[in-house]
Design a protein around this motif. Structure first.
Motif, short mmCIF file in Angstrom:
data_model
loop_
_atom_site.label_atom_id
_atom_site.label_comp_id
_atom_site.label_asym_id
_atom_site.label_seq_id
_atom_site.Cartn_x
_atom_site.Cartn_y
_atom_site.Cartn_z
N SER A 1 35.94 37.73 39.36
CA SER A 1 36.87 38.71 38.81
C SER A 1 36.14 39.95 38.31
N LEU A 2 36.69 41.11 38.67
CA LEU A 2 36.18 42.39 38.16
C LEU A 2 37.01 42.84 36.96
N VAL A 3 38.28 42.57 37.02
CA VAL A 3 39.20 42.89 35.92
C VAL A 3 40.15 41.71 35.75
N LYS A 4 40.82 41.70 34.64
CA LYS A 4 41.85 40.68 34.44
C LYS A 4 43.15 41.20 35.05
N LEU A 5 43.64 40.50 36.08
CA LEU A 5 44.81 40.97 36.80
C LEU A 5 46.06 40.98 35.94
N SER A 6 46.01 40.34 34.79
CA SER A 6 47.17 40.35 33.90
C SER A 6 47.34 41.69 33.20
N GLU A 7 46.31 42.55 33.28
CA GLU A 7 46.39 43.85 32.63
C GLU A 7 47.52 44.67 33.25
N THR A 8 48.11 45.52 32.43
CA THR A 8 49.25 46.32 32.89
C THR A 8 48.77 47.46 33.79
N SER A 9 49.73 48.04 34.49
CA SER A 9 49.39 49.13 35.41
C SER A 9 48.85 50.33 34.65
N GLU A 10 49.19 50.45 33.35
CA GLU A 10 48.66 51.57 32.57
C GLU A 10 47.13 51.51 32.46
N GLU A 11 46.58 50.29 32.57
CA GLU A 11 45.13 50.13 32.46
C GLU A 11 44.41 50.76 33.64
N GLN A 12 45.09 50.93 34.77
CA GLN A 12 44.43 51.46 35.95
C GLN A 12 43.83 52.84 35.68
N GLY A 13 44.51 53.67 34.96
CA GLY A 13 44.02 55.02 34.70
C GLY A 13 42.91 55.08 33.68
N ARG A 14 42.65 53.98 32.97
CA ARG A 14 41.64 53.99 31.92
C ARG A 14 40.24 53.77 32.46
N TYR A 15 40.11 53.15 33.61
CA TYR A 15 38.77 52.86 34.15
C TYR A 15 38.13 54.15 34.67
N CYS A 16 36.89 54.39 34.25
CA CYS A 16 36.15 55.60 34.63
C CYS A 16 35.21 55.37 35.81
N LEU A 17 35.30 54.19 36.43
CA LEU A 17 34.32 53.83 37.45
C LEU A 17 34.35 54.79 38.64
N LEU A 18 33.15 55.33 38.96
CA LEU A 18 33.00 56.25 40.09
C LEU A 18 32.26 55.60 41.25
N GLU A 19 31.32 54.71 40.94
CA GLU A 19 30.50 54.07 41.96
C GLU A 19 30.50 52.56 41.74
N LEU A 20 30.84 51.83 42.79
CA LEU A 20 30.92 50.37 42.68
C LEU A 20 30.23 49.75 43.89
N CYS A 21 29.25 48.90 43.62
CA CYS A 21 28.55 48.20 44.69
C CYS A 21 28.84 46.70 44.57
N LEU A 22 29.52 46.16 45.60
CA LEU A 22 29.87 44.74 45.65
C LEU A 22 29.22 44.08 46.86
N GLU A 23 28.04 44.51 47.20
CA GLU A 23 27.34 43.98 48.37
C GLU A 23 27.11 42.47 48.21
N ASN A 24 27.52 41.71 49.23
CA ASN A 24 27.36 40.26 49.26
C ASN A 24 28.06 39.55 48.11
N CYS A 25 29.09 40.14 47.58
CA CYS A 25 29.92 39.48 46.57
C CYS A 25 31.16 38.93 47.28
N ASN A 26 30.99 37.81 47.97
CA ASN A 26 32.02 37.31 48.89
C ASN A 26 33.13 36.52 48.21
N ASN A 27 32.95 36.16 46.95
CA ASN A 27 33.91 35.27 46.31
C ASN A 27 34.84 35.96 45.33
N VAL A 28 34.86 37.29 45.35
CA VAL A 28 35.79 38.00 44.48
C VAL A 28 37.21 37.72 44.95
N GLU A 29 38.03 37.21 44.05
CA GLU A 29 39.40 36.83 44.40
C GLU A 29 40.33 38.04 44.32
#
Length: 1193
Positions: A856-884
């Motif tokens: 898990s990267l985030v808790k999916l129970s979070e509301t849609s309002e939380e989407q705008g709060r994340y400041c992430l610009l660069e995300l590397c998930l190389e070989n992270c095959n088990n993210v649900e």
């Protein structure tokens, strides 16, 4: 006269910068020929005789066209000029154009008095036409023309030293005027929009106050152009306005009465460098101007603005690579380049300018008239590379010539020796011979001759440095004082008595010596004024060409810097006693011991013997009372340091490598029994306390302990407490000293092992270190099982900005990390047991490579309002095959610009990617199951998808087909190489593509490339224009083969087969050569040259290793996203390239691995690479595999 041939053919319109008018029999073979050559060498297109005319052209028509198409006319008035009717007619026409305002005129009085021309005396008398009625009107016009030109400001040859000097003065003056006349419209200047936005913000035009604004920057950077553009933009808002150019001369003309400028002026721009008195008067007398007025001043001198209280200052910086190239093309071509061959030449020309607009313009104008063929540009660029453009030189010299002598002396020392060094080091070296050097360096920064970076480095622009060195070369006294040229140094060492006693600085790149040279030590020892001696070389050079013969003392008493790479002697001469020596740098030396006895080195601050592999022990250093820095890295036989070092409280910086094995590991401890911390190193044979250390870097076998709560084994430990130097020039000249009780105020701490090993011994971690100012923390490959929380938890790191917890064994991170509001970059590579992340809305860059249990990267129970709060610009998930529910989680990161999903097992892309409307770069490398790439966001500009063996559809190609391949302002490590869209998605797969060739070629041809570098095939493909991808070609399906043969038998195709390993593959391609129509090209790429011989290819192209400069540029592209490394990283970059063996793949790997990392991590990586170097296996494959292991890849 200007021309003498005629033709009845239709005249051809031409464009000239300068029109030369002269009397041929007087001057054609003298001044005119020299002047024409001088103007031509500066890129000024000049009309003379029939140089630009086709045979048979009618001269009178062509003369009108040439004059009308010229911007400038130079009239050489010689003794017999007026005896030619043609010259008089030509002069009449020239002066008519001048009166119309379409032509500027510059007279040269060559051996004649201007008054003789003005009054038409002697040979300029027109009395010979008296009594001829048909000539009355013409003679009247000629008299008027002669009178007009005699009253113009020009040059009188009688006042010049010689003809060469005169021609040089004329060429410089005209070149300067022509350059000004040819400037592009300010509204189209590259980068002007950003300047206008920044300036409008500072001007605050809605305010009713009087605002004085300074535009500050180095000479030639475009301050006046910016001011003109700003004036044009805002002046209509003011009832009265005035733009005063070159205010220096204007204020002199009016005896410094600046009330002359007042009158009714409400908006004023004062351009060019101006005097202190002028600005002080303007800044002080604001009551001269009405409410809402704006006074804008351009200057190179920040000190002037500070002294006069100008608070609003806009700094103009050099252009970046992209804008510099754009500006160059805009001027050089006035449209698209004539052919592809000019692209690399344009880049090369732009790099010579180093982002300085005036130099870009000068180079572009010089090359603009030479677009006939790339070969012509090649020759012209070689000339530009050999010396600085004279116009640029004159612009840059203005700041230098305005300095007092002491400032000039400091400036020349920085240019010759210290560009890129720290302010602290320069001050310590110059303080003896130049007591107020610290103040003078600040003045240089204020006058835009240098910059002082936030980390304390003194940076001089490359062209300013080049200007200084050319000035030294051209001045005999300076050339003797500052020796840099290898030939001059050899002469000085051979002929010591011929000016050698004047030498203060000698800097020799020994690799540049034409041949081996031997010198006696006594020659240097007798240079009694020598203060700075630097002999340096490339680390990979096998043997220095400079041989040292020991005979007498080597170090003169006056010496302050002794730097000699690969110093050949086994010990320093015993009679050496340089009392004033500040720095002793003997990196990679052959020393066995430094010296015998205890020499008087009371001034020594820095001692560096890095890489001296034969050095076994250090002598007693107790009498060196000023030692601040000690560098002992890679001294593999050194088993410790003397206890006498610990008895002193002055040592601030230590770099050390220790190889004793884990059983005899170096114990490094930090203890804090009271408010004061104690730092110590415990070797098997000695204990050394170093409580004053503020910067330490230790590599090797280390046992680390901090207050018993933070301990374990490591291979690299470093901390840094260096204070950052403010950018502003108004900073205090004396920095407050560090107190011993403040040594815990580290801003960075790194504790690392070089590779991650599962189930290895865990680092004991009960609480976070008590470092309140920590901004960067790296705890890498320590197998930490739990990150502390609670009272002693991670929340204590309130100032942390970068955090690297890669290679640890924790399953989760504390929720308290949400309180680390300044945290922007988080690395969690190889955290194999990590399952979930806390809420990290503040993080901008998150790297999770090989976190294979992450769910898990985030808790999916979070509301849609939380989407705008994340400041992430660069995300590397190389070989992270088990993210649900990956698609559902990605929607929270709506600001993403760079996403790496390499190594995933999905068949289709997560659908939410199309909603990432800011996404610029997407990496999908080695997604083996990926079959389609659909509906990519419109913002996407770069797609990297090599190794996607199952990818069938070409949606990605369609996405990029109509998009311009423009570089993005914010590019990151995800993007590796700019490639054409048609090879981006399959650049390294075993699938072969049929690509249509629409250009005409003749015969079927096989080309072999004997090296496994896919990039070569990409480059070959990019050279072939107008191609389109059609479909796969395989040999396993007979039916498919028949269809392919039928469809392509009459088509010219390009077939690229990468990674051919045996002769069968090559033979197969040859056997089915009849599939392809004449003119097709088949390219085989292999490491085995015998495969090509068996396949009987037509041509073999062998890829050689990179040159030094090419390797450094390639490395810089990946490590820094710019063509060249920053000065403070230049030496480290050279080491990286050398360790990579100049192999492109290794260079790219190193650059990508080291990007964004600090200097201590670079050093740690180099240390590990050196330790892993194998002695019995020397194949390229083995060396490269060792490098992969070190980088944990």
């Amino acid at each position: 006269m200007a021309s003498s041939s005629s033709s009845s053919s239709v005249p051809r319109v031409s464009k000239y910068d300068v029109f030369l008018s002269f009397r041929g029999e007087d001057t054609r073979k003298t001044i005119v020929s020299h002047l024409y050559a001088a103007l031509d060498s500066r890129g000024i297109v000049t009309f003379k005789d029939d140089q630009r005319l086709e045979k048979g052209d009618h001269i009178s028509d062509q003369l009108h066209i040439a004059l009308k198409g010229s911007s400038f006319a130079v009239v050489v008035l010689s003794e017999n000029y007026a005896t030619s009717r043609w010259c008089l007619m030509e002069l009449q026409l020239i002066m008519e154009y001048m009166k119309e305002g379409t032509l500027e005129v510059f007279p040269v009085f060559y051996g004649v008095d201007p008054s003789t021309v003005r009054h038409q005396l002697g040979s300029f008398s027109l009395e010979r036409y008296k009594g001829r009625p048909e000539m009355v009107h013409k003679v009247h016009k000629w008299r008027e023309a002669l009178h007009l030109i005699a009253n113009l400001s020009g040059l009188d040859s009688r006042h010049c030293v010689d003809e060469a000097v005169m021609v040089g003065e004329i060429a410089r003056d005209i070149s300067r005027r022509v350059t000004l006349m040819q400037k592009i419209d300010s509204g189209n200047i590259v980068g002007m929009k950003a300047h206008m936005e920044g300036l409008n913000h500072l001007l605050d035009l809605e305010s009713n106050e009087v605002v004085v604004l300074g535009i500050w920057g180095m000479g030639g950077i475009g301050k006046t152009s910016i001011a003109k553009c700003l004036y044009d933009q805002i002046s209509p808002r003011f009832r009265a306005r005035c733009f005063i150019e070159n205010i220096k001369s204007v204020s002199k003309e009016h005896d410094h009465d600046l009330k002359h400028f007042q009158k009714e002026m409400l908006c004023s721009i004062l351009s060019d460098d101006i005097s202190l008195w002028s600005v002080h008067a303007l800044a002080k007398e604001k009551n001269w101007f009405g409410p809402g007025s704006r006074i804008i001043i351009t200057t190179r001198d920040m000190g002037l603005l500070n002294t006069c209280g100008v608070e609003n200052v806009y700094e103009v910086n050099c252009l970046n690579d992209k804008d510099a190239l754009k500006m160059f093309k805009q001027i050089a071509f006035e449209g698209p380049p004539p052919c592809d061959g000019f692209e690399q030449l344009s880049i090369r020309a732009t790099r010579l300018s180093h982002g300085l607009p005036s130099a870009i313009q000068a180079h572009a104008l010089f090359l603009r008239g030479r677009t006939a063929a790339p070969e012509v540009w090649e020759e012209a660029l070689t000339a530009l590379e050999s010396s600085l453009d004279e116009n640029t030189m004159e612009i840059l010299k203005i700041s230098y010539e305005g300095l007092p002598k002491p400032h000039q002396n400091v400036f020349l020392h920085v240019a010759c020796l210290f560009n890129g060094d720290t302010l602290q080091r320069i001050n310590s070296l110059l303080h003896g011979p130049i007591p107020q050097s610290s103040l003078w360096i600040r003045v240089l920064a204020e006058k835009s001759l240098i910059k002082i970076s936030t980390n304390g480095s003194v940076i001089m622009h490359k062209l300013v440095e080049q200007m200084a060195r050319e000035m030294i070369r051209d001045d005999t006294s300076l050339a003797r004082k500052f020796l840099r040229d290898p030939q001059d140094i050899c002469y000085a060492l051979t002929n010591f008595r011929d000016g050698g006693e004047q030498t203060e600085c000698m800097s020799l790149h020994s690799c540049n010596l034409a041949c081996a040279f031997s010198m006696k030590a006594s020659v240097v020892g007798h240079m009694h004024n020598l203060k700075f001696l630097k002999v340096y070389k490339h680390v990979d050079s096998r043997e220095s060409k400079l041989q040292l013969i020991p005979d007498q003392h080597l170090l003169p008493p006056s010496l302050r810097l002794f730097h000699w790479d690969a110093f050949p002697l086994r010990t320093l001469p015993s009679d050496a006693d340089p009392y004033f020596l500040v720095e002793l740098n003997l990196r990679h030396s052959d020393l066995r011991t430094l010296w015998s006895g205890t020499p008087m080195l009371e001034s020594l601050k820095r001692l560096d013997v890095t890489g001296s592999k034969h050095l076994k022990q250090l002598p007693d250093l107790s009498r060196i009372t000023s030692l601040d820095e000690l560098a002992l890295e890679h001294c593999t036989r050194l088993k410790g340091i003397p206890e006498s070092i610990g008895k002193r409280s002055t040592l601030k910086k230590l770099k050390l490598s220790y190889y004793g094995g884990l059983r005899s590991a170096l114990k490094f401890f930090i203890r804090k029994p009271t408010m004061q911390q104690h730092i110590g190193l415990e070797f098997p044979d000695a204990k050394v306390k170093m409580d004053a250390l503020i910067n330490i870097s230790i590599g090797g076998d280390i046992s680390f302990e901090f207050c018993s709560k933070f301990r374990g084994t490591a291979e690299y430990v470093s901390f840094n407490s260096d204070q950052q130097i403010p950018v502003t020039s108004s900073m205090n000249l004396q920095q407050s000293p560090w107190l011993i009780s403040e040594c815990n105020r580290f801003n960075s701490l790194s504790i690392m092992r070089f590779s991650h090993k599962e189930n290895s011994e865990s680092f004991s971690f009960d609480s976070f270190p008590d470092f309140p100012d920590l901004k960067e923390l790296k705890l890498v490959n320590l197998n930490i099982r739990k990150i502390p929380s609670g009272v002693h938890g991670i929340h204590k790191l309130e100032f942390i900005e970068k955090l690297d917890l890669s290679g640890n064994d924790f399953e989760n991170l504390p929720e308290a990390m949400v309180s680390l509001t300044r945290l922007k970059t988080l690395w969690l590579r190889n955290c194999f047991k990590l399952k979930e992340l806390p809420k990290l809305t503040q993080v901008q860059t998150l790297t999770l490579t090989n976190c294979r249990n992450l769910r898990s990267l985030v808790k999916l129970s979070e509301t849609s309002e939380e989407q705008g709060r994340y400041c992430l610009l660069e995300l590397c998930l190389e070989n992270c095959n088990n993210v649900e529910f990956l698609s559902d989680q990605l929607v929270y990161f709506i600001k993403l610009t760079n996403l790496d999903l390499s190594g995933h097992e999905f068949v289709a892309l997560p659908s939410s990617i199309r909603d990432l409307t800011s996404l610029v770069t997407l990496c999908l490398n080695n997604c083996k199951n990926l079959r389609s790439v659909e509906k990519l966001p419109l913002s996407l500009q770069f797609l990297d998808a090599h190794g996607c063996d199952s990818l069938e559809e070409a949606d990605s190609v369609e996405h990029f087909r109509d998009k311009p391949n423009e570089e993005v302002q914010q590019r990151t490590f995800f993007k590796e190489t700019d490639m054409p869209f048609y090879v981006l998605n399959h650049q390294a797969t075993r699938i072969c593509y049929i690509i249509h060739l629409l250009k005409n070629t003749t015969a079927l041809m096989f080309i072999g490339i004997p090296i496994c570098i896919t990039l070569v095939a990409v480059l070959v493909a990019s050279l072939l224009q107008n191609i389109e991808v059609e479909e796969d070609l395989t040999s396993s399906d007979h039916e498919r083969n028949e269809i392919t043969e039928a469809r392509n038998k009459h088509r010219k195709v390009l077939h690229v087969a990468d990674g051919v390993k045996d002769g069968e593959e090559g033979q197969w391609i040859k056997e089915y050569a009849n599939w392809f129509a004449p003119g097709s090209r088949i390219i085989l790429i292999t490491q085995d040259k015998s495969v090509l011989e068996e396949s009987e290819v037509n041509h073999v192209y062998e890829v050689g290793s990179l040159r030094y400069d090419e390797a450094l540029q390639l490395f810089s592209r990946f490590a820094f996203r710019q063509p060249y490394p920053p000065p403070e990283f230049e030496r480290l970059s050279v080491r990286a390239v050398q360790l990579a063996g100049f192999l492109p793949m290794a260079i790219r790997l190193f650059g990508s691995f080291l990007t964004g990392r600090g200097k201590e991590e670079w050093e740690a990586t180099f240390l590990k690479l050196s330790a892993k170097q194998s002695k019995d296996k020397t194949t390229m494959e083995h060396r490269f595999q060792c490098k992969l292991e070190v980088l944990d890849l």
